[in-house]
Write an enzyme that holds these catalytic residues in place. Structure first.
Site, PDB file in Angstrom:
ATOM      1  N   PRO A 138      82.941 188.805  36.936  1.00  0.00           N
ATOM      2  CA  PRO A 138      81.969 189.058  35.855  1.00  0.00           C
ATOM      3  C   PRO A 138      82.410 188.465  34.517  1.00  0.00           C
ATOM      4  O   PRO A 138      81.596 188.339  33.604  1.00  0.00           O
ATOM      5  CB  PRO A 138      81.920 190.597  35.758  1.00  0.00           C
ATOM      6  CG  PRO A 138      82.525 191.102  37.025  1.00  0.00           C
ATOM      7  CD  PRO A 138      83.486 190.058  37.477  1.00  0.00           C
TER       8      PRO A 138
ATOM      9  N   GLU B  50      88.496 196.019  40.458  1.00  0.00           N
ATOM     10  CA  GLU B  50      88.444 195.761  39.022  1.00  0.00           C
ATOM     11  C   GLU B  50      89.002 194.388  38.649  1.00  0.00           C
ATOM     12  O   GLU B  50      89.240 194.102  37.486  1.00  0.00           O
ATOM     13  CB  GLU B  50      89.160 196.866  38.252  1.00  0.00           C
ATOM     14  CG  GLU B  50      88.401 198.204  38.286  1.00  0.00           C
ATOM     15  CD  GLU B  50      86.938 198.103  37.856  1.00  0.00           C
ATOM     16  OE1 GLU B  50      86.679 197.617  36.748  1.00  0.00           O
ATOM     17  OE2 GLU B  50      86.067 198.503  38.643  1.00  0.00           O
TER      18      GLU B  50
ATOM     19  N   ARG C 206      72.610 171.980  48.889  1.00  0.00           N
ATOM     20  CA  ARG C 206      71.309 171.313  48.906  1.00  0.00           C
ATOM     21  C   ARG C 206      71.232 170.128  47.940  1.00  0.00           C
ATOM     22  O   ARG C 206      70.300 169.321  48.016  1.00  0.00           O
ATOM     23  CB  ARG C 206      70.177 172.303  48.657  1.00  0.00           C
ATOM     24  CG  ARG C 206      70.222 172.993  47.334  1.00  0.00           C
ATOM     25  CD  ARG C 206      69.129 174.019  47.201  1.00  0.00           C
ATOM     26  NE  ARG C 206      67.795 173.426  47.132  1.00  0.00           N
ATOM     27  CZ  ARG C 206      67.350 172.690  46.123  1.00  0.00           C
ATOM     28  NH1 ARG C 206      68.136 172.429  45.088  1.00  0.00           N
ATOM     29  NH2 ARG C 206      66.127 172.201  46.138  1.00  0.00           N
TER      30      ARG C 206
ATOM     31  N   ASP D 291      62.496 169.886  42.306  1.00  0.00           N
ATOM     32  CA  ASP D 291      62.194 171.313  42.304  1.00  0.00           C
ATOM     33  C   ASP D 291      62.167 171.911  40.908  1.00  0.00           C
ATOM     34  O   ASP D 291      62.581 171.305  39.942  1.00  0.00           O
ATOM     35  CB  ASP D 291      63.231 172.065  43.130  1.00  0.00           C
ATOM     36  CG  ASP D 291      62.964 171.906  44.606  1.00  0.00           C
ATOM     37  OD1 ASP D 291      61.983 171.236  44.959  1.00  0.00           O
ATOM     38  OD2 ASP D 291      63.743 172.443  45.396  1.00  0.00           O
TER      39      ASP D 291
HETATM   40  C1  9D3 Z   1      84.229 198.364  34.421  1.00  0.00           C
HETATM   41  C2  9D3 Z   1      83.193 198.405  35.443  1.00  0.00           C
HETATM   42  N1  9D3 Z   1      83.513 197.598  36.628  1.00  0.00           N
HETATM   43  C3  9D3 Z   1      82.782 198.074  37.800  1.00  0.00           C
HETATM   44  C4  9D3 Z   1      81.610 198.935  37.604  1.00  0.00           C
HETATM   45  C5  9D3 Z   1      83.313 196.189  36.343  1.00  0.00           C
HETATM   46  C6  9D3 Z   1      83.146 195.355  37.547  1.00  0.00           C
HETATM   47  C7  9D3 Z   1      84.213 195.023  38.350  1.00  0.00           C
HETATM   48  C8  9D3 Z   1      84.030 194.212  39.462  1.00  0.00           C
HETATM   49  C9  9D3 Z   1      81.908 194.840  37.848  1.00  0.00           C
HETATM   50  C10 9D3 Z   1      81.722 194.033  38.981  1.00  0.00           C
HETATM   51  C11 9D3 Z   1      82.798 193.746  39.775  1.00  0.00           C
HETATM   52  C12 9D3 Z   1      82.614 192.891  40.986  1.00  0.00           C
HETATM   53  N2  9D3 Z   1      81.822 191.683  40.714  1.00  0.00           N
HETATM   54  C13 9D3 Z   1      82.267 190.478  40.941  1.00  0.00           C
HETATM   55  O1  9D3 Z   1      83.355 190.317  41.446  1.00  0.00           O
HETATM   56  C14 9D3 Z   1      81.462 189.328  40.581  1.00  0.00           C
HETATM   57  C15 9D3 Z   1      80.211 189.235  39.902  1.00  0.00           C
HETATM   58  C16 9D3 Z   1      79.315 190.232  39.371  1.00  0.00           C
HETATM   59  O2  9D3 Z   1      79.523 191.446  39.451  1.00  0.00           O
HETATM   60  N3  9D3 Z   1      78.173 189.794  38.752  1.00  0.00           N
HETATM   61  C17 9D3 Z   1      77.846 188.481  38.640  1.00  0.00           C
HETATM   62  N4  9D3 Z   1      78.640 187.521  39.113  1.00  0.00           N
HETATM   63  C18 9D3 Z   1      79.799 187.905  39.738  1.00  0.00           C
HETATM   64  S1  9D3 Z   1      80.904 186.859  40.385  1.00  0.00           S
HETATM   65  C19 9D3 Z   1      81.914 188.058  40.881  1.00  0.00           C
END
Ligand code: 9D3
Length: 252
Positions: A88, A115, A153, A168
């Protein structure tokens, strides 16, 4: 193109990689996709890939040693590659990023879970960090699927027609017009008369107008980057749309 994927949930990737266009591209040898289970590279007897965060707090962190060992193993098999962490905290994915990545020879995706990954692994090995958008997933696996799908693609020869990938939505910024197929009447709704007329100039104009109107209603932000030709501008003015478009562009 080689895609390596490092994950603790290899089964999650099974069917998306074995259907439709990606399956065909794999069979044709246009892409090679290899899934590596990080757990196979855990050292202790419990195959632990995660542990509690130093400093305390909720959740778990992915340990650096199994990640590093898994990465060494795929590099020994397939060469160096560009290491991309899905998290994220990454830069936001887009068609532009897809086009950029499609020029690489070998991408190595590390799917984050919990996390996140230990910062020392990230600092030592990760070249690029990507998020697919502002919503919460349970891990990076589905993000890796989205990215692999959108890159595959774009590769030469993967889609039937040489240029169909670039025609597209999101190549041009306009949304697509509505589509209809048989039957001519469904649930009391008729197909627009003009589409049955065989008059292709008028059909193209009708579709262009539908595209522009849809984009104005649903995604006015896209009009920011859209470039209209001289003929299109004349046509839009005739339909009293050009001033509205200019207004929407100024609003942002
Ligand atoms: C502090 C709150 N955490 C969980 C509620 C934060 C959190 C940790 C791990 C939020 C998501 C994740 C797992 N997500 C990914 O590994 C991830 C992701 C995403 O959540 N949204 C958009 N792209 C991606 S790429 C990897």
């Amino acid at each position: 193109m080689i895609f390596d994927i490092l994950t603790i949930f290899p089964d999650l990737l099974e069917s998306p990689l074995n259907e439709s266009i990606i399956r065909r591209a794999r069979q044709a040898g246009q892409v090679r996709i290899e899934v590596t289970n990080i757990r196979d590279f855990a050292e202790d007897k419990h195959s632990m890939t995660d542990d509690r965060p130093f400093g305390g707090g909720e959740g778990m962190v992915m340990k650096p040693e199994p990640l590093t060992a898994a990465l060494q193993s795929v590099r020994a098999e397939n060469g160096v590659g560009r290491v991309i962490l899905l998290s994220p905290q990454g830069r936001q994915y887009s068609q532009e990023v897809a086009r950029e990545l499609s020029k690489e020879e070998h991408l190595i995706f590390v799917c984050g879970r919990y996390e996140g990954v230990d910062e020392r692994f990230r600092a030592a090995e990760v070249e690029d960090e990507i998020s697919i958008g502002d919503y919460i997933l349970t891990g990076g696996e589905l993000a890796a699927m989205v990215i692999i799908d959108s890159i595959t693609r774009l590769l030469p020869g993967v889609l039937g027609c040489a240029d169909s990938a670039e025609k597209d939505t999101f190549s041009r910024q306009l949304l697509k017009h509505p589509q209809y197929t048989r039957p001519r009447e469904f649930a009391g709704q008729e197909v627009p008369e003009i589409l049955l007329s065989g008059d292709h100039e008028r059909i193209d104009q009708y579709r262009f107008l539908e595209s522009v109107c849809r984009t104005m209603e649903r995604r006015p932000d896209l009009l920011q980057k859209e470039l209209f030709s001289k003929t299109e501008i004349k046509f839009l003015k005739k339909h009293q749309l050009y001033d509205k478009i200019k207004m929407l562009q100024k609003e942002q």
